[in-house]
Motif scaffolding. Structure first.
Motif, mmCIF file in Angstrom:
data_model
loop_
_atom_site.group_PDB
_atom_site.id
_atom_site.type_symbol
_atom_site.label_atom_id
_atom_site.label_comp_id
_atom_site.label_asym_id
_atom_site.label_seq_id
_atom_site.Cartn_x
_atom_site.Cartn_y
_atom_site.Cartn_z
ATOM 1 N N LEU A 47 2.254 -0.371 6.598
ATOM 2 C CA LEU A 47 3.596 0.586 6.697
ATOM 3 C C LEU A 47 4.308 0.496 8.047
ATOM 4 C CD1 LEU A 47 5.574 2.228 5.208
ATOM 5 C CD2 LEU A 47 4.173 4.389 5.856
ATOM 6 N N ARG A 48 3.506 0.801 8.872
ATOM 7 C CA ARG A 48 4.229 0.708 10.150
ATOM 8 C C ARG A 48 4.596 -0.679 10.537
ATOM 9 N NH1 ARG A 48 3.294 -1.189 15.062
ATOM 10 N NH2 ARG A 48 1.315 -2.063 14.313
ATOM 11 N N VAL A 49 3.982 -1.631 10.314
ATOM 12 C CA VAL A 49 4.234 -3.019 10.499
ATOM 13 C C VAL A 49 5.354 -3.472 9.709
ATOM 14 C CG1 VAL A 49 3.405 -5.421 10.368
ATOM 15 C CG2 VAL A 49 1.978 -3.865 11.270
ATOM 16 N N ARG A 50 5.536 -3.102 8.407
ATOM 17 C CA ARG A 50 6.995 -3.371 7.647
ATOM 18 C C ARG A 50 7.986 -2.475 8.288
ATOM 19 N NH1 ARG A 50 6.081 -1.657 1.374
ATOM 20 N NH2 ARG A 50 8.226 -2.555 1.414
ATOM 21 N N VAL A 51 7.898 -1.513 8.599
ATOM 22 C CA VAL A 51 8.993 -0.763 9.225
ATOM 23 C C VAL A 51 9.281 -1.463 10.646
ATOM 24 C CG1 VAL A 51 9.877 1.459 10.261
ATOM 25 C CG2 VAL A 51 8.539 1.478 8.099
ATOM 26 N N ASP A 52 8.417 -1.720 11.307
ATOM 27 C CA ASP A 52 8.674 -2.300 12.893
ATOM 28 C C ASP A 52 9.458 -3.819 12.425
ATOM 29 O OD1 ASP A 52 7.491 -0.231 14.052
ATOM 30 O OD2 ASP A 52 5.768 -1.235 14.544
ATOM 31 N N SER A 53 9.080 -4.382 11.447
ATOM 32 C CA SER A 53 9.514 -5.901 10.982
ATOM 33 C C SER A 53 10.928 -5.731 10.732
ATOM 34 C CB SER A 53 8.869 -6.485 10.317
ATOM 35 O OG SER A 53 8.784 -5.843 9.000
ATOM 36 N N GLN A 54 11.287 -4.705 9.905
ATOM 37 C CA GLN A 54 12.809 -4.549 9.540
ATOM 38 C C GLN A 54 13.557 -4.339 10.743
ATOM 39 O OE1 GLN A 54 14.245 -5.115 6.622
ATOM 40 N NE2 GLN A 54 12.225 -5.135 5.386
ATOM 41 N N ILE A 55 13.240 -3.266 11.702
ATOM 42 C CA ILE A 55 13.946 -2.788 12.768
ATOM 43 C C ILE A 55 13.999 -4.130 13.642
ATOM 44 C CG2 ILE A 55 13.859 -1.499 15.069
ATOM 45 C CD1 ILE A 55 12.327 0.661 13.162
ATOM 46 N N GLU A 56 12.984 -4.905 13.922
ATOM 47 C CA GLU A 56 13.081 -6.045 14.837
ATOM 48 C C GLU A 56 13.884 -7.117 14.508
ATOM 49 O OE1 GLU A 56 8.997 -6.998 15.192
ATOM 50 O OE2 GLU A 56 8.398 -5.114 16.216
ATOM 51 N N ASN A 81 14.724 -5.347 -9.192
ATOM 52 C CA ASN A 81 15.392 -6.473 -8.840
ATOM 53 C C ASN A 81 15.252 -6.775 -7.309
ATOM 54 O OD1 ASN A 81 16.563 -5.465 -11.420
ATOM 55 N ND2 ASN A 81 17.096 -7.728 -11.503
ATOM 56 N N ILE A 82 15.603 -5.877 -6.453
ATOM 57 C CA ILE A 82 15.417 -6.124 -5.182
ATOM 58 C C ILE A 82 14.176 -6.224 -4.623
ATOM 59 C CG2 ILE A 82 16.082 -4.877 -2.815
ATOM 60 C CD1 ILE A 82 18.551 -6.139 -4.148
ATOM 61 N N LEU A 83 13.227 -5.402 -5.257
ATOM 62 C CA LEU A 83 11.763 -5.497 -4.695
ATOM 63 C C LEU A 83 11.193 -6.987 -5.217
ATOM 64 C CD1 LEU A 83 10.292 -1.892 -5.978
ATOM 65 C CD2 LEU A 83 11.584 -2.508 -3.906
ATOM 66 N N LYS A 89 18.490 2.991 -9.056
ATOM 67 C CA LYS A 89 17.781 4.314 -8.339
ATOM 68 C C LYS A 89 16.351 4.038 -7.738
ATOM 69 C CE LYS A 89 16.254 8.146 -10.251
ATOM 70 N NZ LYS A 89 14.950 8.505 -9.502
ATOM 71 N N MET A 90 16.147 2.935 -7.501
ATOM 72 C CA MET A 90 14.705 2.501 -7.047
ATOM 73 C C MET A 90 14.657 3.104 -5.604
ATOM 74 S SD MET A 90 11.782 1.137 -7.048
ATOM 75 C CE MET A 90 11.677 0.473 -8.587
ATOM 76 N N PRO A 91 13.680 4.091 -5.407
ATOM 77 C CA PRO A 91 13.795 4.733 -4.097
ATOM 78 C C PRO A 91 13.057 3.911 -2.852
ATOM 79 C CG PRO A 91 12.036 5.611 -5.612
ATOM 80 C CD PRO A 91 12.909 4.726 -6.255
ATOM 81 N N ASN A 92 12.172 3.043 -3.318
ATOM 82 C CA ASN A 92 11.707 1.995 -2.373
ATOM 83 C C ASN A 92 12.543 1.122 -1.790
ATOM 84 O OD1 ASN A 92 9.642 3.500 -2.904
ATOM 85 N ND2 ASN A 92 8.224 2.009 -3.761
ATOM 86 N N ASN A 93 13.803 0.919 -2.171
ATOM 87 C CA ASN A 93 14.658 0.244 -1.589
ATOM 88 C C ASN A 93 15.439 0.391 -0.267
ATOM 89 O OD1 ASN A 93 15.046 -1.728 -3.850
ATOM 90 N ND2 ASN A 93 16.806 -0.722 -5.080
ATOM 91 N N PHE A 94 14.890 1.513 0.006
ATOM 92 C CA PHE A 94 15.311 2.072 1.401
ATOM 93 C C PHE A 94 14.547 0.949 2.561
ATOM 94 C CE2 PHE A 94 11.147 4.324 1.513
ATOM 95 C CZ PHE A 94 10.686 4.057 3.030
ATOM 96 N N PHE A 95 13.549 0.174 2.361
ATOM 97 C CA PHE A 95 13.004 -0.695 2.922
ATOM 98 C C PHE A 95 13.810 -1.840 3.073
ATOM 99 C CE2 PHE A 95 8.924 1.043 1.884
ATOM 100 C CZ PHE A 95 8.102 1.221 2.969
ATOM 101 N N HIS A 96 14.880 -2.120 2.363
ATOM 102 C CA HIS A 96 15.611 -3.479 2.202
ATOM 103 C C HIS A 96 17.280 -3.248 2.100
ATOM 104 C CE1 HIS A 96 11.722 -4.894 0.848
ATOM 105 N NE2 HIS A 96 11.707 -3.856 -0.179
ATOM 106 N N ILE A 97 17.733 -2.068 2.707
ATOM 107 C CA ILE A 97 19.022 -2.186 3.052
ATOM 108 C C ILE A 97 19.534 -3.223 3.675
ATOM 109 C CG2 ILE A 97 20.545 -0.571 4.045
ATOM 110 C CD1 ILE A 97 18.863 1.787 3.233
ATOM 111 N N GLY A 98 19.024 -3.771 4.637
ATOM 112 C CA GLY A 98 19.400 -4.835 5.383
ATOM 113 C C GLY A 98 19.688 -6.159 4.546
ATOM 114 N N LEU A 131 13.029 4.442 10.025
ATOM 115 C CA LEU A 131 13.855 3.309 9.485
ATOM 116 C C LEU A 131 15.474 3.779 9.010
ATOM 117 C CD1 LEU A 131 13.879 0.263 8.733
ATOM 118 C CD2 LEU A 131 12.807 0.662 6.441
ATOM 119 N N MET A 132 15.412 4.694 8.433
ATOM 120 C CA MET A 132 16.787 5.165 8.070
ATOM 121 C C MET A 132 17.575 5.552 9.389
ATOM 122 S SD MET A 132 16.911 4.881 4.719
ATOM 123 C CE MET A 132 18.609 5.108 4.772
#
Length: 666
Positions: A387-396, A448-450, A505-514, A567-568
């Motif tokens: 999870l940490r790596v996923r968030v770090d990679s989106q930020i980077e 779809n986004i996932l 309303k897929m909550p996990n889309n917060f990972f993919h806002i970029g 991430l938000m």
């Protein structure tokens, strides 16, 4: 080979020589040094059975299944011991759990054939005999693949299956099993291609077409799933329960609720003793708002199967339902019964947690919530480091500079409104408010986004600590962003009505806002936020149908919330104004003000219907379905405080900074 493995192998040799006493002695030595060795404990249970110590073996197996609830051979061994103690009903249930966990267990199928045949249970006997015939006709390599699948040894299963298919390129059963492996690995595109090929090569292969339709349902391709279900119903026969129930699920997916209800009612008429169909039908009634009909069916289900945990949990999940004293006594007995399967016990624990919460017995309530979560967590695959790596990679990768440099490349359609956040954050309430507007269609949690992110991630393309996605976004041709956006709009049309806007309303889309910004720059994104203690504990006491595996531990869910906030915060910096944050507590305190704020952000005129959201009639498939059909209320804001004495691990995981950012003023 380690000393423990050598000892276990020697113990099995002793069992083969008819010397269970020596085997038990060896295995106890192993477990004294390594109490967590489940292979040694399972083998000990086998040795205890050889000594005809049924009760001791069942105690040992209960410990094995607490750690590995999906271990088919342990369920099979449970069945052997229950047979030995002449508990034939319990043995049947254990063998049924065994073959559900591991369909390659031929001996379990044969035991079921004898048990069903002895009861002249012909309706259940025929499919068992069919399965025995099928398994006995399989190549041994594929039997081993099925066994590997049951133990979640996906790498071993894939290696052997691909090796087999190199020599038998169009073997439909081999392709079908490879598709199952791909599905479990989340590689849905490959699985879909394999299964589509299976039904082309062998159109009459019922299991392949059933698996294909189920996969289409899983990825929410309801229209093609419905087409496959129609073919099955037409060509494979109306009398096959699995086909009729699949058809019912597909009908529900495409919004043909009346047809789905008709199918489930027909199934219940044909199989009045089946405990699954009433629950499936009840879910449809609950989604449409007919709670009384749903409750009656859930009750019917547990009367048909005393330990049907899903029926008890579904009643608890109706939120307003209150268990009777008799039901509480029944559930307590089911949870304590060693013959109860792991999944049924988990569901019953969560139901008991809710039952005692409603009675104000919070210590006992937490005891059951904690027990259910611990059992569920044993089979979960959440990794905080991943999870940490996923968030770090989106930020980077998705920096403000990167996103600004690709502005306007995507599809310009303003149709989608994404609601993101954590489960139990108030997102269903926001969806219900917005879908009450004449220009907005409510849909569901779309994948779809996932699925797009999964495609971009690919297989085997990750460097340690540097996932292929989102890194791949920096190298793909700019034209793909528009293409992906247009594909999203096209693929989601099946879930929409005639309104110009719709909600995902897929909550996990917060990972993919970029990613959303790149492919749909004119979309709206709303972050549903709730006080961290309230949100996290509400998630902890919720048994989710699938996914959300971070929610089954207080430390895990607290850490997840903290990473979500991190991430938000990044998206706020990188995409100022692209995300609207809406706090649940603010909606409760000032409904009209927050509704106007929501509508302004979405570019929609105010409509009074959005304030009377509880009167909007639509199918809602989330745990909050019943709550959002009521006027807004304040009673749920601080329910977590009843459990505060036990929430230390959650507070510690959240950290003081996160908790203090969302203080709710009295």
């Amino acid at each position: 080979m380690t000393a423990a493995r050598t000892a276990i192998r020697r113990a099995r040799e002793l069992l083969g020589d008819g010397r269970p006493d020596g085997a038990c002695e060896l295995l106890h030595d192993v477990l004294d040094k390594d109490p967590e060795n489940s292979d040694a404990r399972y083998t000990l249970a086998v040795a205890q059975r050889h000594r005809r110590r049924w009760s001791e073996a069942l105690d040992t197996l209960e410990q094995v299944l607490a750690k590995r609830p999906g271990y088919g051979r342990a369920h099979q061994e449970t069945g052997y011991n229950l047979l030995g103690s002449q508990n034939y009903a319990g043995a049947s249930a254990a063998f049924e759990r065994a073959v559900a966990a591991d369909p390659s267990l031929l001996n379990s199928w044969k035991c079921l054939a004898r048990l069903y045949g002895g009861r002249t249970d012909h309706a259940r006997l025929k499919p068992v005999l069919d399965q025995i015939e099928f398994l006995e006709g399989l190549p041994p390599e594929l039997l081993t693949v099925i066994s590997y699948l049951s133990e979640h040894r996906l790498d071993d299963a894939e290696r052997l299956c691909r090796q087999f298919l190199r020599a038998h390129k169009t073997h439909v059963e081999g392709m079908r099993l490879l598709a199952e492996i791909a599905t479990r690995n989340g590689v849905y595109g490959e699985a879909e291609f394999l299964l589509e090929s299976c039904v082309e090569f062998e159109p009459e292969h019922r299991n392949a077409r059933i698996q294909y339709a189920n996969l289409l349902l899983r990825v929410q391709k309801f229209a093609p799933a419905y087409e496959q279900a129609e073919i099955l119903l037409r060509e494979q026969g109306h009398d096959l329960a699995v086909v009729r129930s699949l058809h019912a699920a597909a009908c529900s997916g495409v919004g043909k609720s009346d047809a789905a209800i008709e199918s489930y009612e027909l199934l219940m008429q044909r199989s009045p003793g089946n405990h699954v169909f009433p629950v499936s039908l009840a879910h449809i009634h609950k989604a449409s708002g007919d709670i009384d009909a749903a409750v009656a069916l859930y009750r019917k289900a547990y009367r048909l199967k005393r330990d049907h945990g899903d029926a008890y949990w579904s009643l608890a999940n109706a939120k307003s339902y209150r268990f009777t004293d008799e039901e509480l006594e029944r559930m307590t007995a089911v949870e304590a019964d060693r013959a109860t399967g792991a999944d049924d016990r988990i569901h019953t624990c969560f139901a008991l947690g809710k039952a005692y919460e409603d009675r104000g017995e919070f210590a006992r309530s937490f005891e059951y919530y904690a027990r259910g979560n611990a059992l569920r967590q044993a089979g979960a695959r959440h990794d905080p480091e991943h999870l940490r790596v996923r968030v770090d990679s989106q930020i980077e990768v998705c920096t403000a500079k990167f996103l600004a440099g690709r502005q306007g490349l995507g599809c310009g359609a303003p149709d989608p409104i994404f609601i993101v956040g954590l489960p139990r954050s108030g997102s269903t309430l926001l969806e219900q408010i917005l879908s009450s507007h004449s220009q907005v269609d409510g849909t569901m949690e779309l994948h779809n986004i996932l699925n797009l992110a999964r495609r971009l991630r690919g297989r085997g393309g990750d460097r340690p600590g540097s996932p292929r996605y989102p890194r791949i976004l920096t190298g793909i041709d700019d034209s793909y962003f528009r293409r992906f956006g247009e594909q999203f709009i096209e693929d989601t049309r099946a879930y929409r009505g005639s309104a110009p806007r719709f909600i995902d309303k897929m909550p996990n889309n917060f990972f993919h806002i970029g990613l959303i910004r790149l492919i749909l720059p004119n979309a709206r994104v709303i972050d549903a936020r709730r006080h961290p203690m309230a949100c996290c504990f509400s998630g902890f006491k919720q048994l989710f149908g699938e996914g959300q595996e971070f929610s089954y531990g207080l430390r895990e869910i607290g850490n997840y919330y903290r990473q979500y906030v991190r991430l938000m915060d990044h998206w706020d910096r990188a995409l100022p104004g692209f995300v609207l944050r809406v706090r649940y507590e603010d909606v409760v305190a000032d409904l009209e003000g927050q509704v106007r704020r929501l509508l302004d952000f979405c570019g929609l005129p105010f409509e009074p219907a959005c304030l009377a959201f509880h009167r909007t009639e639509r199918s809602i498939r989330t745990p909050s379905a019943e709550q959002v059909r009521q006027p807004i209320y304040r009673s749920g804001l601080e329910q977590w405080r009843h459990y505060e004495p036990w929430l230390g691990p959650l507070k510690q995981a959240l950290g003081e900074e996160v908790r203090e950012r969302y203080v709710i003023e009295a």
